[in-house]
Structure formats: structure tokens, C-alpha cells
Write a protein that holds these residues in place. Sequence first.
Motif, PDB file in Angstrom:
ATOM      1  N   THR A 196      30.616  49.755  41.925  1.00  0.00           N
ATOM      2  CA  THR A 196      31.487  49.548  40.768  1.00  0.00           C
ATOM      3  C   THR A 196      32.961  49.553  41.178  1.00  0.00           C
ATOM      4  OG1 THR A 196      31.423  51.936  40.307  1.00  0.00           O
ATOM      5  CG2 THR A 196      29.845  50.537  39.140  1.00  0.00           C
ATOM      6  N   PHE A 197      33.309  50.372  42.175  1.00  0.00           N
ATOM      7  CA  PHE A 197      34.697  50.378  42.644  1.00  0.00           C
ATOM      8  C   PHE A 197      35.062  49.030  43.276  1.00  0.00           C
ATOM      9  CE2 PHE A 197      37.786  50.940  46.068  1.00  0.00           C
ATOM     10  CZ  PHE A 197      38.831  51.540  45.387  1.00  0.00           C
ATOM     11  N   GLY A 198      34.177  48.534  44.146  1.00  0.00           N
ATOM     12  CA  GLY A 198      34.451  47.259  44.812  1.00  0.00           C
ATOM     13  C   GLY A 198      34.561  46.114  43.828  1.00  0.00           C
ATOM     14  N   VAL A 199      33.607  46.042  42.887  1.00  0.00           N
ATOM     15  CA  VAL A 199      33.635  44.963  41.899  1.00  0.00           C
ATOM     16  C   VAL A 199      34.838  45.120  40.971  1.00  0.00           C
ATOM     17  CG1 VAL A 199      32.402  43.919  39.967  1.00  0.00           C
ATOM     18  CG2 VAL A 199      31.157  44.592  42.018  1.00  0.00           C
ATOM     19  N   GLY A 200      35.132  46.365  40.581  1.00  0.00           N
ATOM     20  CA  GLY A 200      36.292  46.589  39.720  1.00  0.00           C
ATOM     21  C   GLY A 200      37.589  46.158  40.374  1.00  0.00           C
ATOM     22  N   LEU A 201      37.712  46.441  41.672  1.00  0.00           N
ATOM     23  CA  LEU A 201      38.917  46.017  42.393  1.00  0.00           C
ATOM     24  C   LEU A 201      39.003  44.497  42.471  1.00  0.00           C
ATOM     25  CD1 LEU A 201      41.418  46.738  44.033  1.00  0.00           C
ATOM     26  CD2 LEU A 201      39.964  46.888  46.061  1.00  0.00           C
ATOM     27  N   LEU A 202      37.874  43.838  42.769  1.00  0.00           N
ATOM     28  CA  LEU A 202      37.876  42.379  42.853  1.00  0.00           C
ATOM     29  C   LEU A 202      38.150  41.740  41.487  1.00  0.00           C
ATOM     30  CD1 LEU A 202      34.849  41.775  45.264  1.00  0.00           C
ATOM     31  CD2 LEU A 202      37.292  41.652  45.791  1.00  0.00           C
ATOM     32  N   ILE A 203      37.608  42.341  40.402  1.00  0.00           N
ATOM     33  CA  ILE A 203      37.886  41.823  39.059  1.00  0.00           C
ATOM     34  C   ILE A 203      39.376  41.930  38.755  1.00  0.00           C
ATOM     35  CG2 ILE A 203      37.549  42.260  36.594  1.00  0.00           C
ATOM     36  CD1 ILE A 203      34.681  43.028  37.187  1.00  0.00           C
ATOM     37  N   THR A 204      39.974  43.055  39.143  1.00  0.00           N
ATOM     38  CA  THR A 204      41.401  43.244  38.881  1.00  0.00           C
ATOM     39  C   THR A 204      42.242  42.250  39.675  1.00  0.00           C
ATOM     40  OG1 THR A 204      40.996  45.596  38.473  1.00  0.00           O
ATOM     41  CG2 THR A 204      43.269  44.922  38.890  1.00  0.00           C
ATOM     42  N   LEU A 205      41.882  42.036  40.948  1.00  0.00           N
ATOM     43  CA  LEU A 205      42.589  41.023  41.737  1.00  0.00           C
ATOM     44  C   LEU A 205      42.416  39.640  41.122  1.00  0.00           C
ATOM     45  CD1 LEU A 205      41.723  42.176  45.385  1.00  0.00           C
ATOM     46  CD2 LEU A 205      43.892  42.468  44.170  1.00  0.00           C
ATOM     47  N   GLY A 206      41.184  39.336  40.712  1.00  0.00           N
ATOM     48  CA  GLY A 206      40.939  38.051  40.067  1.00  0.00           C
ATOM     49  C   GLY A 206      41.662  37.900  38.744  1.00  0.00           C
ATOM     50  N   THR A 207      41.891  39.029  38.045  1.00  0.00           N
ATOM     51  CA  THR A 207      42.586  38.970  36.757  1.00  0.00           C
ATOM     52  C   THR A 207      44.021  38.499  36.920  1.00  0.00           C
ATOM     53  OG1 THR A 207      41.188  40.719  35.832  1.00  0.00           O
ATOM     54  CG2 THR A 207      43.288  40.315  34.746  1.00  0.00           C
ATOM     55  N   PHE A 208      44.684  38.894  38.009  1.00  0.00           N
ATOM     56  CA  PHE A 208      46.052  38.414  38.252  1.00  0.00           C
ATOM     57  C   PHE A 208      46.057  36.893  38.438  1.00  0.00           C
ATOM     58  CE2 PHE A 208      46.419  42.874  39.797  1.00  0.00           C
ATOM     59  CZ  PHE A 208      47.389  43.292  38.903  1.00  0.00           C
ATOM     60  N   LEU A 209      45.086  36.374  39.211  1.00  0.00           N
ATOM     61  CA  LEU A 209      44.996  34.925  39.380  1.00  0.00           C
ATOM     62  C   LEU A 209      44.599  34.248  38.073  1.00  0.00           C
ATOM     63  CD1 LEU A 209      43.103  34.857  42.807  1.00  0.00           C
ATOM     64  CD2 LEU A 209      45.545  34.507  42.431  1.00  0.00           C
ATOM     65  N   TYR A 210      43.668  34.854  37.366  1.00  0.00           N
ATOM     66  CA  TYR A 210      43.201  34.316  36.079  1.00  0.00           C
ATOM     67  C   TYR A 210      44.343  34.234  35.063  1.00  0.00           C
ATOM     68  CZ  TYR A 210      41.380  35.395  31.352  1.00  0.00           C
ATOM     69  OH  TYR A 210      41.163  35.460  30.004  1.00  0.00           O
ATOM     70  N   THR A 211      45.194  35.253  35.046  1.00  0.00           N
ATOM     71  CA  THR A 211      46.312  35.265  34.101  1.00  0.00           C
ATOM     72  C   THR A 211      47.233  34.074  34.330  1.00  0.00           C
ATOM     73  OG1 THR A 211      46.230  37.675  33.931  1.00  0.00           O
ATOM     74  CG2 THR A 211      48.286  36.593  33.284  1.00  0.00           C
ATOM     75  N   LEU A 212      47.544  33.799  35.589  1.00  0.00           N
ATOM     76  CA  LEU A 212      48.478  32.711  35.901  1.00  0.00           C
ATOM     77  C   LEU A 212      47.804  31.344  35.836  1.00  0.00           C
ATOM     78  CD1 LEU A 212      51.219  31.684  36.897  1.00  0.00           C
ATOM     79  CD2 LEU A 212      50.430  32.122  39.238  1.00  0.00           C
ATOM     80  N   TYR A 213      46.728  31.182  36.591  1.00  0.00           N
ATOM     81  CA  TYR A 213      46.135  29.848  36.747  1.00  0.00           C
ATOM     82  C   TYR A 213      45.288  29.435  35.540  1.00  0.00           C
ATOM     83  CZ  TYR A 213      47.675  29.953  41.608  1.00  0.00           C
ATOM     84  OH  TYR A 213      48.441  30.000  42.743  1.00  0.00           O
TER      85      TYR A 213
END
Length: 596
Positions: A196-213
Amino acid sequence: MLASAGLLQTSLIWVAYAVAVALVLLVAIITTFTWQSPHERSVTVSIVAIVSLTSLLATVFLLPVDIALVSSTASAHLGAKKDWATPERIDGILLTLKVVYYTLYSFDALLCLIVIPFAYFWYEEYDEVEEEEGTSGAGARFWKAAKYTLGFVFLVLILFLLGFFVPAAGSGNGKHLDLDYFKRLLAANKGEKALTFGVGLLITLGTFLYTLYTGAGLALLPVSLIKSAPSISAPQLSATIATDLERNRELQRQIEMRNAGRPDGMSQKDRRELDALLREERTLVRRERLAAETRGDGRSSVFRAWTKIQAVFRPLKLLGGILLLLLSILVWASMLITGIDKAANSICKEHCGYILGHINVFQPVNWIFVQSAKAFPVDYILMALLVLFFFGSSITGIATIGIRFLWVRVFQIKKGRTSPQALLIATVMLALIILAINYAIAMIVAPQYAIYGTQTFCVNAPRHPGEQPDCREHRDMVRPCSEVFSEPAAKDVCTPTVMSTFLNRVTINWPVFGAIDFWAQFAFLGVFMVVFVTSLFRTPRLNLSELDEEAEVDEEEGLLASTGRRFGATWGDITGRTKNRNGYGTGGGEGSNGRG
């Protein structure tokens, strides 16, 4: 007989998913060959990109399957489990879903963290001169690529160990979670906690890209379809350029013949005129090459076929763009409503990532899904289209903005111009964005439907202990499933989707990830609004002289996109023949930036 009916229904859902994956493979092939630069094509990069895009899209389309399978176990009209949906059968369905989820996400992680980096460095290490001289073999190239790839593997191990040993932030917040549903979400072992930590971190990183792109693409995709018609067909432009080029060279010959044999050489006036004609000739040659590439000359048959298909369906782009624009506004409004509802009425606020027990305000997208569920399988088709819309918006955003480090553009994504390195990096970005899209759809866009689908439960008291409540005569006592209900009937009937369960487990065990992902949705809405208003009211104008300047700096510039809606060029692009015209418009052009 009942067991066979249940098996048939679940089998049909999986068959539909298999057909969708097969179509996804075709889409991945077309996308890769359409966007890839033909001058820098690599077999290794092409295969990796096609496999990666197929896997990513298959992962995206698993969410509608998840919702369909859990919804198929219950009767939405009676608020009870179907006779064939025994606890053993439901556990089997959930186990199959978990296996497919873990397999796809593990394969995506393998591709993004090992295979794609290896393919990137493998391509970077290629040296044509060394290959011809035999000073660098495949073994040395393999070792160099593997050496750089090990850095990514080391990073993954560090993240996994952090999640394994760092105490879960949500473990001390159990006192805030009085309902059994939430208590079950707390990770029980260190392996789940690390995951859950690994996926949560990747989701958060992806959220920054998702917000912009994705935020920008959600606004740009409909507008680009509305403004996608070229001002002139490719054959007509080629014919006009050829005429201008012939006239230019004839003038050059006249000047040279007029000054032939002169003892004092060419006059200054003729020299200036000849220099101007030479500059114009270089510009026309460049335009001629760009127009030929736009027609598909020298490209693969897939690219040429795709160009023809685009020309055939170009008149429908306007209607499709308007419909997608309305859908974008509807999704934006629904996300804003859910965000405000969660911020004000979440049962545990920041302690669980703003999980909402039930919807308190009318939410149009969620309502549409619940109502369309009455006509099977309309709701599942709509969910698949919604997921595909978000994915397509992400591609549009990446193509328009490009791959940047802060404000510096590192790579540009363009149709027929994308370098292998840019294609691989964009694939990794899409993998991270997909994690954020799954979170946004399940938690913000259609929260109730994405968690429980069409499942309902009956609040009527059962006639005998251990029996299911009977609402056949009391339809008004049927309630939609929600996380906050603690009635025994709700626990027996309501089965949450595998995706929503895992996402809620991440936000409860690591509330900081849930808080960041939640508040980032408002940033997403802000990016959408800024880009939407700008693209709607500010019409870009780009004439041929500006195109020439860009092409002189970067020979990779497209030529035929436009902001107008003139359809006179469509027939010329379909037939490949020019019309009898004397000139062509020079205004209203715009770089396509990957528009379909």
C-alpha cells in the motif's frame, strides 16, 4: 441451473473484456506507428511501446469489469444477493479479480521500472559508426543498458523497504474508524503495508502528472476536435507549392542569363534579388517536404491509411468535439460537487483521505451511471468510455505540453515526429497517470457507483433469523449500498469493488497520500478551467511565415493543422487529387501537436 446462470453472466463479462483487450492491441499498434518518427524507428522500442500501451489500457479497462462483476452478484431491485451468489462464489470472483489486478499492475511495474528504462538505454547506447567498425558489439551494449537499469531496480527496493519498516500513519487512527468496513481496511501485515505504501506513493506521483496533463487534455481534446479541419488539402497545397517553386527557379534562371558574360559581374540589384529568390526557394523546398510528409509520402502503410480515415471522418469531428465538450463540463461539475461534499461531510476527514460515507448532494455523473444500470449493460459501456476519455485526454495533454523539466521542454510529442526516447518516457508517464485516473474515477467522479456499482440492500427485517430480508412487497425499503451502513443486511449484500477497497486501504493506512490526492483534484479542476477558457476564447493564429521560422529552427514541424472549420479540403485529402484553384489561404494555421 442458477449456478450456470451466474457462471454465464460472469463469463460474458470476461469475454467482453478479452474482446476489449484485443481492440486495445490494435489501438496500441496504430498509436505507436502513427506517432513514431519514421526516420528514428527502432524495432525494440516499437515492440516495448506496443506491449506497454496494451498493458496500460488493459489495466484501465479492468475497472468497469470490476464494477460489473460485483454488481452481477446482487439484484438491484430486491436489495438481495442472487441465489447463485454464495459466499464461496463471491470469494472466487474477488480472488480472480485480485489475481488479474496484481498481475497487470506487476507487469506494468516491470515494464515501467525495468523493461522501458532498459529499452531507453539500449537505444541510447547504439552508435552506427561503432557498429559498422565492429568496435561495439551487442554484448557491450547490453551490459551498459543493464548497468543503468539497475539504478531503477535499486530505487524500487528502497521504496519497498521503506513501506515495510516505516509504521503506517493510519494505524494509530483506528479510534476514528468505528465501522467494520474501515477497520477491515487497516493493513494487517507488513507485506500489505509495504504494497500500500508503494502504490500510494506511485498514485501520488501520478497525481501530479494527472493534474497538469490530464487536466489540460480534458479541455484541449474537445476543442482540438472542433478546430481540427485544415484550411487547405494536402494535394492542393503540394500543387501550389510546386507551381511557386517552378516560378521561383525560372526567375533565378532569367537573372543568371541576364548577367551571363558581364565583365563587371552581377549588379547589386540583381544580386539582392537573386539572394531573396534563393531564400524563398529554400523555404518552398522545406514546405514541399513537409507537405509530402503530411500526405504520408515515405511513411508506413498504417500511417497513410490512418490519414485517409481521418479525412473521411473529419466532418464528424465537429459533432464529436461538441459532445466531448459537454461531457468535459459535466465531469468537471461532478468532480467539484464531490470534492466540496467530501471536504464538508467526510466521516473521518484527513484521517482516512476524506472518504465519503454517502453522497449528500446530487451528483450528475454518479446519477447517470445508477440510472443507466437499469438497461444492462449500458452503464458498463459508459464507464469504459469514460475511462477511455480520461486516457485520451492524458495523451492529448502530453502531446500539447510535451515532456518538460520545470519550464524547459525536453522532448516534444507529435504525430509522426516523436523520437523513441520521448515515446518511452511518455509511456512511463501514462502508467503513473493511469493510477491517478483510477483514484479520480473511483473516489471523485463516480464514488458511489465505482465502489458498489448497482448493489442495493433491503432494510426490511427478515422473517426468520439467518434469512435474507425480503423487499419484494416493500420496494421503498431498498437502499443503495454505502460504507456507513452497519446493518447486518448491508454487510451480507454489499460487496465493494477490488479497486475501491485497495484505494481506501491506501488512504486509511497512509492518510498523507489520501490528503494530497484529494486536494490535488481541486488543482486539476483549476487547470482545466484555465486551459478551457483560454482555448475557447483565444483563437491562435499562425501563418506560413511563422511556420517557416519554426521549421527552420526545428525541421520537425507539422504544416496542415488549422483553427478553422473549413471542410473544403476534406475531399482532396480523401481522393489525393487537387482541385483547380489558383491560390491557397495563408492564415489560420496551427501546429497540430498530436491532435487526432
